[in-house]
Motif scaffolding. Structure first.
Motif, PDB file in Angstrom:
ATOM      1  N   GLU A 132      28.534 -25.897  19.553  1.00 17.48           N
ATOM      2  CA  GLU A 132      28.812 -26.174  18.147  1.00 17.48           C
ATOM      3  C   GLU A 132      30.229 -26.681  17.909  1.00 17.48           C
ATOM      4  O   GLU A 132      30.659 -26.802  16.761  1.00 17.48           O
ATOM      5  N   ASN A 133      30.985 -26.956  18.985  1.00 16.25           N
ATOM      6  CA  ASN A 133      32.371 -27.433  18.856  1.00 16.25           C
ATOM      7  C   ASN A 133      33.207 -26.540  17.937  1.00 16.25           C
ATOM      8  O   ASN A 133      33.976 -27.013  17.098  1.00 16.25           O
ATOM      9  N   HIS A 134      33.042 -25.239  18.115  1.00 14.06           N
ATOM     10  CA  HIS A 134      33.756 -24.278  17.281  1.00 14.06           C
ATOM     11  C   HIS A 134      35.262 -24.382  17.521  1.00 14.06           C
ATOM     12  O   HIS A 134      35.703 -24.630  18.651  1.00 14.06           O
ATOM     13  N   PRO A 135      36.099 -24.186  16.454  1.00 16.04           N
ATOM     14  CA  PRO A 135      37.556 -24.247  16.622  1.00 16.04           C
ATOM     15  C   PRO A 135      38.103 -23.280  17.673  1.00 16.04           C
ATOM     16  O   PRO A 135      39.184 -23.510  18.230  1.00 16.04           O
ATOM     17  N   LEU A 136      37.364 -22.208  17.961  1.00 17.66           N
ATOM     18  CA  LEU A 136      37.810 -21.294  19.010  1.00 17.66           C
ATOM     19  C   LEU A 136      37.973 -22.006  20.350  1.00 17.66           C
ATOM     20  O   LEU A 136      38.755 -21.583  21.196  1.00 17.66           O
ATOM     21  N   GLY A 137      37.231 -23.113  20.511  1.00 16.69           N
ATOM     22  CA  GLY A 137      37.337 -23.865  21.754  1.00 16.69           C
ATOM     23  C   GLY A 137      38.727 -24.407  21.980  1.00 16.69           C
ATOM     24  O   GLY A 137      39.203 -24.504  23.117  1.00 16.69           O
ATOM     25  N   LEU A 138      39.423 -24.765  20.890  1.00 14.48           N
ATOM     26  CA  LEU A 138      40.791 -25.266  21.020  1.00 14.48           C
ATOM     27  C   LEU A 138      41.728 -24.180  21.510  1.00 14.48           C
ATOM     28  O   LEU A 138      42.655 -24.443  22.291  1.00 14.48           O
ATOM     29  N   LEU A 139      41.477 -22.947  21.063  1.00 15.67           N
ATOM     30  CA  LEU A 139      42.311 -21.836  21.500  1.00 15.67           C
ATOM     31  C   LEU A 139      42.078 -21.506  22.970  1.00 15.67           C
ATOM     32  O   LEU A 139      43.000 -21.166  23.700  1.00 15.67           O
ATOM     33  N   GLY A 140      40.804 -21.635  23.408  1.00 15.99           N
ATOM     34  CA  GLY A 140      40.482 -21.293  24.789  1.00 15.99           C
ATOM     35  C   GLY A 140      40.711 -22.413  25.771  1.00 15.99           C
ATOM     36  O   GLY A 140      40.719 -22.192  26.983  1.00 15.99           O
ATOM     37  N   ALA A 141      40.943 -23.641  25.259  1.00 15.00           N
ATOM     38  CA  ALA A 141      41.053 -24.803  26.132  1.00 15.00           C
ATOM     39  C   ALA A 141      42.131 -24.686  27.207  1.00 15.00           C
ATOM     40  O   ALA A 141      41.901 -25.069  28.363  1.00 15.00           O
ATOM     41  N   PRO A 142      43.341 -24.186  26.902  1.00 13.26           N
ATOM     42  CA  PRO A 142      44.374 -24.125  27.945  1.00 13.26           C
ATOM     43  C   PRO A 142      43.972 -23.309  29.165  1.00 13.26           C
ATOM     44  O   PRO A 142      44.434 -23.583  30.278  1.00 13.26           O
ATOM     45  N   LEU A 143      43.100 -22.315  28.983  1.00 18.62           N
ATOM     46  CA  LEU A 143      42.637 -21.500  30.105  1.00 18.62           C
ATOM     47  C   LEU A 143      41.321 -22.009  30.672  1.00 18.62           C
ATOM     48  O   LEU A 143      41.170 -22.176  31.887  1.00 18.62           O
ATOM     49  N   LEU A 144      40.357 -22.283  29.786  1.00 20.07           N
ATOM     50  CA  LEU A 144      39.008 -22.625  30.232  1.00 20.07           C
ATOM     51  C   LEU A 144      38.900 -24.037  30.802  1.00 20.07           C
ATOM     52  O   LEU A 144      38.154 -24.270  31.746  1.00 20.07           O
ATOM     53  N   TRP A 145      39.628 -24.996  30.232  1.00 23.25           N
ATOM     54  CA  TRP A 145      39.499 -26.374  30.688  1.00 23.25           C
ATOM     55  C   TRP A 145      39.902 -26.541  32.153  1.00 23.25           C
ATOM     56  O   TRP A 145      39.167 -27.156  32.929  1.00 23.25           O
ATOM     57  N   PRO A 146      41.058 -25.988  32.599  1.00 22.77           N
ATOM     58  CA  PRO A 146      41.393 -26.108  34.022  1.00 22.77           C
ATOM     59  C   PRO A 146      40.364 -25.444  34.930  1.00 22.77           C
ATOM     60  O   PRO A 146      40.061 -25.955  36.017  1.00 22.77           O
ATOM     61  N   LEU A 147      39.821 -24.303  34.504  1.00 25.34           N
ATOM     62  CA  LEU A 147      38.811 -23.626  35.313  1.00 25.34           C
ATOM     63  C   LEU A 147      37.551 -24.482  35.426  1.00 25.34           C
ATOM     64  O   LEU A 147      36.904 -24.510  36.477  1.00 25.34           O
ATOM     65  N   SER A 148      37.216 -25.183  34.338  1.00 25.02           N
ATOM     66  CA  SER A 148      36.027 -26.034  34.386  1.00 25.02           C
ATOM     67  C   SER A 148      36.228 -27.199  35.351  1.00 25.02           C
ATOM     68  O   SER A 148      35.286 -27.641  36.008  1.00 25.02           O
ATOM     69  N   LYS A 149      37.458 -27.687  35.462  1.00 25.92           N
ATOM     70  CA  LYS A 149      37.747 -28.755  36.411  1.00 25.92           C
ATOM     71  C   LYS A 149      37.576 -28.271  37.848  1.00 25.92           C
ATOM     72  O   LYS A 149      37.040 -28.991  38.704  1.00 25.92           O
ATOM     73  N   VAL A 150      38.042 -27.047  38.118  1.00 24.30           N
ATOM     74  CA  VAL A 150      37.872 -26.459  39.449  1.00 24.30           C
ATOM     75  C   VAL A 150      36.393 -26.295  39.760  1.00 24.30           C
ATOM     76  O   VAL A 150      35.923 -26.614  40.862  1.00 24.30           O
ATOM     77  N   PHE A 151      35.635 -25.783  38.782  1.00 22.49           N
ATOM     78  CA  PHE A 151      34.194 -25.614  38.970  1.00 22.49           C
ATOM     79  C   PHE A 151      33.548 -26.958  39.291  1.00 22.49           C
ATOM     80  O   PHE A 151      32.684 -27.049  40.171  1.00 22.49           O
ATOM     81  N   GLY A 152      33.963 -28.015  38.597  1.00 19.81           N
ATOM     82  CA  GLY A 152      33.390 -29.331  38.826  1.00 19.81           C
ATOM     83  C   GLY A 152      33.644 -29.845  40.230  1.00 19.81           C
ATOM     84  O   GLY A 152      32.757 -30.434  40.856  1.00 19.81           O
ATOM     85  N   VAL A 153      34.838 -29.616  40.727  1.00 16.44           N
ATOM     86  CA  VAL A 153      35.171 -30.045  42.096  1.00 16.44           C
ATOM     87  C   VAL A 153      34.269 -29.336  43.103  1.00 16.44           C
ATOM     88  O   VAL A 153      33.723 -29.955  44.025  1.00 16.44           O
ATOM     89  N   ILE A 154      34.094 -28.028  42.919  1.00 18.44           N
ATOM     90  CA  ILE A 154      33.255 -27.250  43.824  1.00 18.44           C
ATOM     91  C   ILE A 154      31.810 -27.725  43.759  1.00 18.44           C
ATOM     92  O   ILE A 154      31.130 -27.892  44.783  1.00 18.44           O
ATOM     93  N   ALA A 155      31.307 -27.965  42.535  1.00 13.98           N
ATOM     94  CA  ALA A 155      29.923 -28.409  42.363  1.00 13.98           C
ATOM     95  C   ALA A 155      29.678 -29.746  43.048  1.00 13.98           C
ATOM     96  O   ALA A 155      28.651 -29.946  43.709  1.00 13.98           O
ATOM     97  N   ARG A 156      30.603 -30.652  42.907  1.00 18.80           N
ATOM     98  CA  ARG A 156      30.427 -31.974  43.521  1.00 18.80           C
ATOM     99  C   ARG A 156      30.487 -31.903  45.042  1.00 18.80           C
ATOM    100  O   ARG A 156      29.743 -32.602  45.740  1.00 18.80           O
ATOM    101  N   LYS A 157      31.358 -31.043  45.564  1.00 17.95           N
ATOM    102  CA  LYS A 157      31.454 -30.893  47.015  1.00 17.95           C
ATOM    103  C   LYS A 157      30.176 -30.304  47.602  1.00 17.95           C
ATOM    104  O   LYS A 157      29.729 -30.719  48.673  1.00 17.95           O
ATOM    105  N   ARG A 158      29.586 -29.351  46.909  1.00 18.96           N
ATOM    106  CA  ARG A 158      28.368 -28.718  47.403  1.00 18.96           C
ATOM    107  C   ARG A 158      27.224 -29.737  47.457  1.00 18.96           C
ATOM    108  O   ARG A 158      26.461 -29.767  48.425  1.00 18.96           O
ATOM    109  N   ARG A 159      27.107 -30.562  46.433  1.00 23.39           N
ATOM    110  CA  ARG A 159      26.039 -31.571  46.441  1.00 23.39           C
ATOM    111  C   ARG A 159      26.310 -32.623  47.516  1.00 23.39           C
ATOM    112  O   ARG A 159      25.381 -33.069  48.203  1.00 23.39           O
TER     113      ARG A 159
END
Length: 344
Positions: free
Chosen positions: A11-38
């Motif tokens: 829902e693109n809730h404004p809380l996402g902006l508050l969590g972005a500094p922590l969650l966004w870098p973690l999502s990038k790490v997750f993406g790297v791992i996911a691509r390597k596994r495939r």
């Protein structure tokens, strides 16, 4: 899944902006791992190839999109074609004494998890669970199966597969299209280009997607097995609960059937229920309505609490057009015909 996380993801809730500094870098790490596994899987690094065809039914997002009804539908379609399917699963939420574990009529959700027990009870075909799905496949081979369906496991690349189904929630789609934990994605949406079938559960299918809806059946009494039409609850004081990936989908189904519960209680997917908690919830109305997936866990309570009288569940079935069904089954049959006799 916490409600605020869903608001960020879908829902693109404004809380996402508050969590972005922590969650966004973690999502990038997750993406790297996911691509390597495939990439490792595509390079042929160590995946187990079964002597029978393997069909994966999964998704690229976190949460329930309707995979289990599609697995049940596939089992019934393959049986109608004369095949002998078996099902493997992770068995999330269960704790068996050892793995691989093959279900029987006495298996509880505490041991195997809710989805494997539901699939076994609905289809009667062999079902095996293991964190390592290849071991579950090997446990099924001596049982005479000639084709395997894996419930979830699209990203379990240690098991080679012949056909991939991806189930898409047609209402929520892919949310903000970020990797976990900043978004709901397990893999990027370009992964859809490499799968065999994209099944859209509800909503409006995109071009190339197969339309599906979940058709509700009659309500079933948890204790007696009595069946009742939805109209029986039109004027009743009912309470609804759902411990599935998207509880609102069940509540919307009730609304579409003309049922307006006085209270709707969403629970986390795969939640282990306590009797006292549900009994207190049931006291808010004359009837407690739940999904079939919730019912397989609640059924274990009957031996100790036989006074459960007004708890009802609603089975649903995947509904796919005849044209799409014939097309999919022809492709599966072609793959199946390319295999020899299965050996353990």
């Amino acid at each position: 899944m916490a409600g605020w996380v869903e608001k960020i993801w879908f829902e693109n809730h404004p809380l996402g902006l508050l969590g972005a500094p922590l969650l966004w870098p973690l999502s990038k790490v997750f993406g790297v791992i996911a691509r390597k596994r495939r990439a490792s899987f595509l390079a042929g690094n160590g995946a187990y190839r079964a002597p029978v065809p393997v069909i994966v039914v999964g998704n690229i997002t976190v949460g329930g999109n309707g995979k289990t009804p599609v697995v049940i539908w596939l089992v019934e379609q393959l049986k109608a074609m004369g095949m002998t399917p078996g099902v493997v699963s992770r068995g999330y939420g269960g704790k068996a004494e050892s793995y691989p574990f093959v279900l029987d009529e006495n298996t509880t959700t505490d041991k195997a998890g809710d989805e494997p027990v539901l699939i076994y009870q609905r289809t009667g075909v062999p079902v095996a669970i293991s964190p390592v799905r290849s071991e579950a496949v090997k446990a099924l081979l001596p049982l005479g199966i000639d084709i395997v369906i894996t419930d979830d496991g699209l990203q379990h690349y240690k098991l080679a597969r012949d056909i991939e189904f991806v189930i898409v929630d047609g209402e929520r789609r892919f949310g903000n299209e970020h990797y976990m934990p900043f978004g709901p994605l397990r893999e990027q949406t370009d992964r859809l280009q490499s799968v065999d079938f994209i099944v859209c559960n509800g909503g409006q299918p995109e071009p190339g997607e197969i339309a599906m809806n979940l058709a509700p059946s009659q309500f079933v009494n948890l204790k007696t097995g009595e069946k009742a039409q939805a109209s029986s609850f039109d004027n009743a004081v009912a309470v609804a609960m759902a411990g599935i990936g998207n509880p609102q989908r069940f509540f919307n189904t009730l609304s579409a059937l003309g049922i307006t519960p006085v209270h709707c209680e969403p629970f986390a997917d795969h939640k282990a229920f306590e009797y006292d908690q549900l009994a207190a919830l049931a006291e808010k109305g004359q009837h407690l309505l739940m999904t079939e997936k919730d019912a397989v866990k609640c059924r274990d309570m009957l031996s100790q609490h036989p006074n459960i009288e007004n708890w009802w569940y609603l089975p649903v079935d995947a509904n796919i057009s005849e044209k799409d069904t014939i097309n999919m089954m022809n492709i599966i049959k072609k793959v199946k015909d390319g295999y020899g006799s299965p050996t353990a």
